[in-house]
Design an enzyme around this catalytic site. Structure first.
Site, PDB file in Angstrom:
ATOM      1  N   ALA A 110       1.889   4.232  -7.771  1.00 28.71           N
ATOM      2  CA  ALA A 110       1.221   5.185  -8.663  1.00 28.71           C
ATOM      3  C   ALA A 110       0.253   4.510  -9.623  1.00 28.71           C
ATOM      4  CB  ALA A 110       2.254   6.013  -9.439  1.00 28.71           C
TER       5      ALA A 110
ATOM      6  N   ARG B  49       1.048  15.963  -5.598  1.00 25.35           N
ATOM      7  CA  ARG B  49      -0.135  15.243  -6.087  1.00 25.35           C
ATOM      8  C   ARG B  49      -1.401  15.731  -5.387  1.00 25.35           C
ATOM      9  NH1 ARG B  49      -1.800  10.625  -9.104  1.00 25.35           N
ATOM     10  NH2 ARG B  49       0.321  10.172  -9.797  1.00 25.35           N
TER      11      ARG B  49
ATOM     12  N   ARG C 277      -1.432   4.444  -0.665  1.00 29.50           N
ATOM     13  CA  ARG C 277      -2.396   4.330  -1.754  1.00 29.50           C
ATOM     14  C   ARG C 277      -3.113   5.658  -2.032  1.00 29.50           C
ATOM     15  NH1 ARG C 277      -6.316  -0.912  -1.647  1.00 29.50           N
ATOM     16  NH2 ARG C 277      -6.712  -1.103  -3.879  1.00 29.50           N
TER      17      ARG C 277
ATOM     18  N   GLU D 289      -5.160   2.489  -7.242  1.00 25.97           N
ATOM     19  CA  GLU D 289      -5.393   3.598  -6.318  1.00 25.97           C
ATOM     20  C   GLU D 289      -6.744   4.297  -6.465  1.00 25.97           C
ATOM     21  OE1 GLU D 289      -1.230   5.672  -5.322  1.00 25.97           O
ATOM     22  OE2 GLU D 289      -1.607   5.463  -7.457  1.00 25.97           O
TER      23      GLU D 289
ATOM     24  N   THR E  11       4.441  11.317 -11.098  1.00 28.94           N
ATOM     25  CA  THR E  11       4.655  12.728 -11.425  1.00 28.94           C
ATOM     26  C   THR E  11       6.134  13.037 -11.596  1.00 28.94           C
ATOM     27  OG1 THR E  11       4.532  13.248  -9.057  1.00 28.94           O
ATOM     28  CG2 THR E  11       2.517  13.503 -10.349  1.00 28.94           C
TER      29      THR E  11
ATOM     30  N   PHE F 276       0.814  -1.223   0.000  1.00 29.52           N
ATOM     31  CA  PHE F 276       0.000   0.000   0.000  1.00 29.52           C
ATOM     32  C   PHE F 276       0.845   1.270   0.000  1.00 29.52           C
ATOM     33  CE2 PHE F 276      -2.350  -3.170   2.687  1.00 29.52           C
ATOM     34  CZ  PHE F 276      -3.229  -3.575   1.702  1.00 29.52           C
TER      35      PHE F 276
END
Length: 780
Positions: free
Chosen positions: A527, A323, A355, A728, A458, A241
């Site tokens: 991700a 994010r 997550r 996710e 990212t 996770f």
């Protein structure tokens, strides 16, 4: 049973049906699946355990390990002074000290590692340390961190338009603050590693990690060895996770340090309570917002101040707060927008990936605001949400995010409206309002919320993957790839991809443990990119071998390679047909190379951090969920009675596995928002450090009615067979549970007031929100 679309010819795709289950399902339920602690060890294997420092922060003035050294079974104790290479193992930015030597930066920070003949001897010896420390007052809150300019990284800002001007002109304005709690990963298998010394100063590291290449790198750096002397293997994890993306590395390093010096295998495994105290969590956030909107409820201007509480080092916090900023809009056009993200340093364990990676924390504020707008205007929250979606009526041209990314393939309005019809939202909403008017104690709440979640790392360089395929002369195939299996079914999906390309049964495919000596320089399995990246890499390797086989047959039979097909364990072309294994045998004697490595890099992506503009994501995964909650206004207790989900999976590679990920993600996210409360003492040490005082959802918390439907529409981007990531995004669907609780409390005011309810929405917090709402109503 399912259909797979040929990636190369989406318009006129040939399809093949492949039935399959999770590749380790039988081992999991029978207890035959091997985790680190199940691995057979050498007869001389030693056991290591961390020696924890004092339960405070400050300057370490004395470290007395005499009693530890003298304990039964102890072979040696290692401190920071014994490390021949790097002592700082920060994943991206420096700061993560393997063993503290002079400064204790968070309570219980490890100061040594003890090695003994048995696990129990090592664990008992570790408790005999004596430390003295000159303690200081820790910084633990967002307010304290801001007051003292206490940050792990600089802030980041994103702007579109003139927020101040638009906010000043708005018909209505709204502002609020939301405290968002963290979350314990609570993976079934705690942090663990086993290291075996090999010849030539090489080490074989078995690690329960989501990032074998990172473990390889830091172990090599700690021991001052080149990377090629370190091989890391991960067969599976008992859950991760995100908690094993960067924070599995210290324990592999400690075991490797001991194995390197003692020339014996060394195993380390943390007890649950120590794992909970010594590892980072989902970041807690404190988010402030201001929203300007018109008389219809349409957002005109928005400002978000996002504060991530990061712990004592950067770890992965820079990208996590980024994010959160990227997802401050969730699914809505924010108008003139200003988003700022702060990375606050606190004197606690360093928090890490979990997550959703900051996305969930970023989304909550806008959902909180939309519920409040609906109450202010006396409208249904669902109508306010639909009104503000990207591309909604009057905003068809507004499909650009506040960071400049153009949104394509956006069908959330269709998903939400279809879900509302399927779950009879409108009728039930009216029914509940009537029920609440006549029910003095039990109040029913209903909410339907969307999710738009960006898929890609990212950090651009992480969006790459490799795979290795060997075909043996009997037609069996071995696949290795850079992703790791933690129960999510990644190996099953990769096996499916290879079987699809060669047109053979999946039981001919064996996906082997992830190893850094087979596929190097891998990215973490995180991700939601595991299948997207590694599936394409495996496909590219398979296609390369298939093209060699087609060329061999084309030359032999004087036909076009394009006319040769692989299906149903046969290879066919004009005038010939032969079994797949017969072809492989023939190709071997014809000296055709039956091995290939594949590589894939995600196209189109790139975000300019200096300009705060770009395309950080390849595409968006979308979904919606509706929750019905019953709240007892006398006690604050509540029950999630019904949940309906419609989630976008593209062309699903495996519907059963995807349904499992959706249901598991939803329940885990519901736990984060409701019952999972982290409690820290005044020194920054975790008090909720066991299942006795930290409540993850139980089977009794599962909604009585739990409907999951897959929204299957091919991805608008060329992902593996046009599927979509599903790891996710479902985690954010249970925002509807939190909103439904708030809806039930709002009924006490006739839906004119929106309650304040921080997360997790524990029974105590719900009770206090009920009391606050009653007081407001009484004074009106």
């Amino acid at each position: 049973m399912r259909k797979l679309i040929d990636l190369r010819t989406p318009g006129n795709a040939q399809t093949v049906t492949i039935p399959h289950q999770h590749e380790s399902a039988r081992q999991h339920v029978s207890g035959q699946a091997n985790y680190i602690d199940d691995l057979r060890t050498r007869a001389d294997c030693l056991h290591a355990y961390v020696v924890k420092g004092p339960n405070t922060v400050g300057t370490l003035t004395q470290l007395d390990l005499a009693a530890v050294n003298a304990a039964p079974g102890v072979v040696r104790v290692f401190t920071g002074a014994d490390i021949p290479g790097h002592k700082d193992i920060g994943a991206i930015f420096p700061g993560d000290i393997l063993l503290a030597e002079s400064v204790i930066e968070y309570p219980l920070q490890p100061v040594a590692v003890v090695v003994a003949e048995t696990h129990e001897q090592a664990r008992r010896a570790a408790t005999l340390v004596h430390c003295e420390v000159q303690s200081r007052q820790p910084i633990l809150t967002a307010e304290q961190a801001h007051a003292q300019d206490y940050f792990v990284r600089p802030k980041h800002e994103q702007r579109r338009g003139d927020f101040s001007a638009q906010y000043a002109e708005a018909t209505h304005t709204l502002e609020g603050t939301l405290n968002i709690g963290g979350q314990e990963h609570f993976y079934l298998e705690s942090q663990a590693a086993m290291v075996e010394p090999m010849e030539n100063d090489c080490l074989l590291v078995h690690s329960s990690t989501q990032h074998p290449s990172e473990v390889q790198k830091v172990v090599a750096e700690v021991l001052n060895l080149p990377l090629h002397r370190i091989t890391v293997e991960t067969r599976r994890m008992g859950g991760g996770f995100g908690g094993k993306e960067s924070q599995a590395a210290p324990y592999a390093c400690l075991a490797a340090l001991a194995a390197y010096y003692l020339k014996r295998a060394v195993k380390i495994r943390l007890a649950r309570s120590d794992d909970m105290q010594l590892t980072g969590k989902r970041h807690a956030f404190v988010n402030h917002y201001k929203i300007g909107f018109d008389a219809d409820g349409r957002i005109l201007a928005s400002q978000f101040e996002i504060n991530g509480l990061c712990g004592y080092t950067p770890d992965l916090s820079d990208a996590i707060v980024d994010r959160a900023m990227f997802h401050a809009d969730n699914a809505y056009y924010l108008g003139a927008a200003y988003v700022v993200g702060h990375r606050l340093k606190t004197d606690t364990v360093s928090h890490t990936a979990f997550r959703g990676f900051g996305g969930p924390q970023g989304m909550l504020a806008i959902e909180h605001a939309l519920d409040s707008i609906a109450c202010r205007l006396g409208k249904d929250p669902l109508d306010i949400r639909l009104l503000n979606l990207y591309g909604a009526e009057g905003r068809q041209d507004n499909l650009t995010t506040h960071y400049g990314m153009q949104i394509e393939g956006f069908w959330l309005a269709e998903i939400m409206e279809r879900l509302a019809r399927n779950c009879d939202y409108r009728h039930r909403k009216t029914e509940f309002e009537t029920f609440n008017q006549s029910s003095p104690i039990i109040k029913k709440g209903l909410a339907l919320t969307p999710v738009k979640f960006g898929i890609s790392f990212t950090a651009k360089h992480l969006n790459q993957a490799g795979a290795l395929i060997h075909i043996y002369t009997d037609g069996s195939i071995q696949v290795n790839h850079g992703g790791t299996e933690m129960g999510q079914g990644l190996h099953t999906k990769i096996g499916t991809v290879v079987a699809r390309e060669f047109g053979i049964d999946i039981d001919r495919i064996l996906v082997t443990p992830t190893r850094t000596d087979k596929v190097p320089n891998t990215s973490p399995t995180a991700a939601s990119s595991g299948t997207d990246l590694n599936g394409m890499a495996a496909r590219n390797a398979a296609v390369e071998i298939k093209q060699r086989l087609q060329q061999h047959l084309a030359e032999k039979y004087q036909v076009s390679a394009d006319d040769i097909t692989f299906a149903n364990n046969q290879v066919c072309g004009p005038g010939f047909s032969l079994a797949f294994d017969a072809l492989i045998q023939e190709a071997y004697f014809a000296r055709v190379n039956l091995s290939a490595n594949g590589f894939y890099q995600t196209p189109k992506i790139g975000y300019d951090h200096k300009k705060s503009q770009g395309r950080p994501f390849f595409y968006f995964s979308q979904g919606a969920a509706c929750a019905e909650v019953w709240v007892d206004t006398l006690t604050g207790e509540y029950k999630v009675h019904r949940v309906d989900i419609l989630h976008d999976v593209g062309e699903s590679l495996n519907p059963d596995i995807d349904r499992g990920q959706i249901s598991g993600g939803f329940i885990q996210g519901m736990g984060w928002l409701t019952t999972e409360e982290l409690v820290w003492n005044d020194h920054g040490a975790l008090l909720s450090n066991s299942p006795m005082n930290y409540k993850i959802p139980a089977i009794s918390d599962t909604p009585e009615i739990f409907n999951i439907e897959l929204f299957q529409r091919p991805n608008n981007e060329a992902t593996i067979y046009y599927s979509k990531a599903v790891g996710e995004p479902p985690f954010m669907l249970p925002m509807c549970v939190w909103s439904a609780i708030r809806d039930a409390i709002s009924s006490l005011s006739g839906y004119r007031r929106s309650p304040h309810l921080d997360t997790p929405a524990t029974t105590e917090r719900v009770f206090m929100a009920i009391q606050a709402m009653k007081q407001v109503v009484e004074h009106e």
